[in-house]
Design a protein around this motif. Sequence first.
Motif, PDB file in Angstrom:
ATOM      1  N   GLN A   1      13.701 -10.115  -1.367  1.00 18.54           N
ATOM      2  CA  GLN A   1      12.553  -9.165  -1.315  1.00 18.54           C
ATOM      3  C   GLN A   1      11.566  -9.588  -2.276  1.00 18.54           C
ATOM      4  O   GLN A   1      10.448  -9.108  -2.161  1.00 18.54           O
TER       5      GLN A   1
ATOM      6  N   HIS B   1       7.387 -13.023  -0.401  1.00 21.53           N
ATOM      7  CA  HIS B   1       6.466 -12.411   0.399  1.00 21.53           C
ATOM      8  C   HIS B   1       5.959 -13.527   1.409  1.00 21.53           C
ATOM      9  O   HIS B   1       5.205 -14.183   0.823  1.00 21.53           O
TER      10      HIS B   1
ATOM     11  N   ASP C   1       7.362  -9.939   5.828  1.00 27.51           N
ATOM     12  CA  ASP C   1       7.005  -8.646   5.413  1.00 27.51           C
ATOM     13  C   ASP C   1       6.671  -7.930   6.695  1.00 27.51           C
ATOM     14  O   ASP C   1       7.130  -6.754   6.718  1.00 27.51           O
TER      15      ASP C   1
ATOM     16  N   ARG D   1      10.341  -6.652   7.588  1.00 27.25           N
ATOM     17  CA  ARG D   1      10.517  -5.876   6.687  1.00 27.25           C
ATOM     18  C   ARG D   1       9.870  -4.309   6.880  1.00 27.25           C
ATOM     19  O   ARG D   1      10.476  -3.469   6.671  1.00 27.25           O
ATOM     20  N   ARG D   2       8.671  -4.209   7.364  1.00 31.73           N
ATOM     21  CA  ARG D   2       7.951  -3.093   7.839  1.00 31.73           C
ATOM     22  C   ARG D   2       8.738  -2.302   9.090  1.00 31.73           C
ATOM     23  O   ARG D   2       8.572  -1.126   9.176  1.00 31.73           O
TER      24      ARG D   2
ATOM     25  N   ALA E   1      13.870  -3.101   7.508  1.00 27.82           N
ATOM     26  CA  ALA E   1      13.937  -2.337   6.457  1.00 27.82           C
ATOM     27  C   ALA E   1      15.265  -2.090   5.881  1.00 27.82           C
ATOM     28  O   ALA E   1      15.817  -2.213   4.965  1.00 27.82           O
TER      29      ALA E   1
ATOM     30  N   ARG F   1      12.911  -3.556   1.418  1.00 23.67           N
ATOM     31  CA  ARG F   1      11.424  -3.955   1.401  1.00 23.67           C
ATOM     32  C   ARG F   1      11.011  -4.064   0.007  1.00 23.67           C
ATOM     33  O   ARG F   1      10.150  -4.885  -0.226  1.00 23.67           O
TER      34      ARG F   1
END
Length: 131
Positions: A82, A85, A90, A93-94, A99, A104
């Motif tokens: 994590q 990035h 990302d 992860r959103r 998630a 996140r």
Amino acid sequence: MDDGVRPRPFALSAAMVAGTVTAGLALRLVPIGLPGPVVKHGGSILWALMVYAIASMIRPRWPPRGSAMLALVIAWSIECAQLYHDPVLDAVRRSQIGALLLGRVFSGWDLLAYAAAIMGGAAIDARIRPA
């Protein structure tokens, strides 16, 4: 690492994975009014137990300590990832599933929660394994 440990029955392993996933999703997604820290850390604990259950299911003849070490490496690696990035990562992860699976935001507290959960799960596993 195979020292002749009797494997947990596959059906029980699958039930453990399904149970931890169900409990974790309920904790994180069903608004039952629990305090935020309980939801956050409870979800992390259940996620780590799921990782342990999967590790011990994949290598059923490994002793619980071996499965615990594998699960800990996986859990800590995902948490430490994590810190990296990338726009595509990302974006994953959103998403809700991203998630839940990848997290996140890095948290050192999660590393501790994972270790405690995995070691606790392995200790219980060692006691309940068939003789």
